[in-house]
Motif scaffolding. Structure first.
Motif: not given
Length: 190
Positions: A91-101
């Motif tokens: 459940g962290l794909e969207g969170f990590v994809a939203g990080l600038p890097q």
């Protein structure tokens, strides 16, 4: 300190196989010690331990590499595609994809910059990427809200279809997912 050693585990025989084994018991009974002995972090004073390669997920996740990618890749040869798939499962794909890097995001000491729940799910993603036939998890949902905890329970149940998963827990919801339930009792208790 001399003379302060105490028996924590006595007369325990545990044979884990594919599936989810939940280990419960009161605080201080030796649940974490059991995991540490199986992984070789502690040496038993008597008896023997025979275990395949294991991947341990502790209550206090280790983050020592400089980026998310490097942390997810500890102990495995996963490529970015596999890392994104593991992040999706926890459940962290969207969170990590939203990080600038994205995967190149710097990770501070001890996972600084991420919540306790995010750190717990990141190390679970690392466990998914591991090829070890046994995965040991210590209180995997201790810092998670109910929805995130349910997601982690589901991930562990899926993982247990192919590997031996031993989970120390106080949560009845995770015990309900288990194929086997081991209750540790204080030494000397009947």
């Amino acid at each position: 300190y001399p003379g302060t050693a105490r028996r924590v585990l006595d007369g325990l025989s545990l044979r884990a196989r594919s599936g989810l084994t939940a280990v419960t018991g009161t605080s201080g009974v030796g649940k974490t010690t059991l995991l540490e002995i199986v992984t070789g972090l502690r040496t038993p004073t008597a008896g023997s331990v025979s275990a395949p390669a294991t991947h341990l997920v502790t209550q206090r996740p280790f983050f020592g590499a400089p980026t998310l990618r490097a942390n997810l890749g500890l102990g495995n040869d996963a490529d970015d595609t596999a890392m994104w798939a593991a992040l999706r499962e926890v459940g962290l794909e969207g969170f990590v994809a939203g990080l600038p890097q994205g995967l190149s995001t710097a990770v501070g000491d001890d996972g600084f910059g991420f919540s306790a729940g995010q750190r717990a799910r990141l190390v679970l993603a690392r466990a998914l990427l591991s090829t070890a036939p046994a995965v040991l998890v210590d209180e995997p949902t201790a810092h998670l809200d109910p929805a995130s905890a349910q997601l982690v329970h589901d991930v562990l149940a899926d993982l247990a279809r192919e590997r031996a998963v031993v989970a120390v827990t106080h949560r009845a919801e995770l015990v309900a997912h288990a194929d086997r339930h081991v209750v540790l009792e204080p030494v000397g208790a009947n």
